[in-house]
Design an enzyme around this catalytic site. Structure first.
Site, PDB file in Angstrom:
ATOM      1  N   LYS A   1       4.593 -11.601   3.496  1.00 25.29           N
ATOM      2  CA  LYS A   1       3.156 -11.783   3.271  1.00 25.29           C
ATOM      3  C   LYS A   1       2.906 -11.985   1.787  1.00 25.29           C
ATOM      4  CE  LYS A   1       0.006  -8.415   3.348  1.00 25.29           C
ATOM      5  NZ  LYS A   1      -0.712  -8.635   2.058  1.00 25.29           N
TER       6      LYS A   1
ATOM      7  N   GLU B   1      -9.244  -9.967   4.248  1.00 22.54           N
ATOM      8  CA  GLU B   1      -9.599  -8.592   3.899  1.00 22.54           C
ATOM      9  C   GLU B   1     -10.959  -8.506   3.226  1.00 22.54           C
ATOM     10  OE1 GLU B   1      -7.864  -4.646   1.529  1.00 22.54           O
ATOM     11  OE2 GLU B   1      -6.603  -6.428   1.756  1.00 22.54           O
TER      12      GLU B   1
ATOM     13  N   SER C   1       0.819  -1.213   0.000  1.00 20.92           N
ATOM     14  CA  SER C   1       0.000   0.000   0.000  1.00 20.92           C
ATOM     15  C   SER C   1       0.850   1.259   0.000  1.00 20.92           C
ATOM     16  CB  SER C   1      -0.937   0.010   1.211  1.00 20.92           C
ATOM     17  OG  SER C   1      -0.239  -0.286   2.409  1.00 20.92           O
TER      18      SER C   1
END
Length: 268
Positions: A110, A178, A42
């Protein structure tokens, strides 16, 4: 904090996780006692001016992760593997993930997961690279799935549950969920022994993760499942406006902000 410590917190203590992209913010997050620091892709949206996470490169993530790792003493540092740096070729995927630990001092990686990451997760963990899986809305797949809530029908929900169980079996130490229905988040959390970390996945997950810019109020807006706990953007705007006014009015720099060297009086 190590991956095994996070795994052992499942169903015991709520797990906290925040993103950080630089040393100053990572230091604040770590000093607050947050369990995990995610150097998220992000960063593409929050720091690099991109409209998505897709342009973020391996080298950018290595640099950001190293900066975070230098100042974090207690939290587990997780490097978010960028788009197409994993899952294409196994050997290259392993090398890229390994660089996060060897060169950037990350504690884990991740992966935005799917069918293609089950075997990779197993191989990485066999080699000593802890893997945090990520299911539900996976932003790197936005051109296929869009940025919408996932798992909203029975078939899609079952598929996410199946992938969650397979990644746990493959050795993932935790799972980010998510933007899925809260009741699906609860089912997955109940079925797994590893901790689930929710972001828009309900309160029944073992922990929560958010983007730090939204938490501190630096972003202009926030996701519907996020919350601003501060107003850093407002404070920055106030400070910059005061600085501009002080310079234009002659109030800054004042005498105490300058240094005079008497020996130079006769130079000209």
């Amino acid at each position: 904090m190590r991956a095994k410590d996070i795994r052992e917190k499942a169903g015991v203590d709520p797990i906290t996780m925040l993103t950080a992209y630089d040393a100053p913010s990572a230091s604040v997050v770590d000093e607050a006692g947050i369990d995990m620091v995610l150097v998220g892709d992000s960063v593409g949206n929050t720091r690099l001016g991109h409209d998505s996470t897709l342009p973020v490169t391996l080298e950018e993530t290595l640099s950001r992760t190293a900066a975070v790792s230098r100042v974090v003493d207690d939290a587990l540092v997780v490097a978010d593997m960028p788009f197409l740096t994993f899952g294409v070729d196994e050997a290259q995927s392993i090398e890229n993930c390994g660089r996060m630990l060897k060169e950037a001092d990350a504690d884990a990686v991740k992966l935005e997961c799917g069918e293609h990451t089950v075997d990779l997760t197993r191989r990485l963990t066999q080699l000593g690279i802890p893997v945090q899986a990520h299911l539900g809305l996976t932003p790197q797949g936005e051109n296929v799935t869009g940025l919408f809530r996932q798992g909203t029908d029975a078939e899609a929900a079952r598929h996410i549950v199946d992938l969650a169980e397979r990644h746990e079996e493959a050795g993932a130490f935790s799972l980010v969920l998510e933007h899925i229905p809260a009741n699906l988040g609860r089912v997955i959390t109940e079925r797994l022994d590893i901790p689930t970390i929710g972001i828009g996945a309900g309160a029944d997950c073992d922990g929560q993760v958010l983007v730090v810019d939204e938490v501190i109020g630096l972003s202009e807006g926030a996701a519907p499942f996020s919350k601003a706990f501060g107003d850093v953007r407002g404070e920055m705007e106030r400070a910059v406006e005061e600085y501009k006014h002080a310079v234009e009015s002659g109030e800054f720099p004042a005498e105490e902000h300058s240094h005079v060297e008497p020996e130079l009086d006769d130079v000209y």
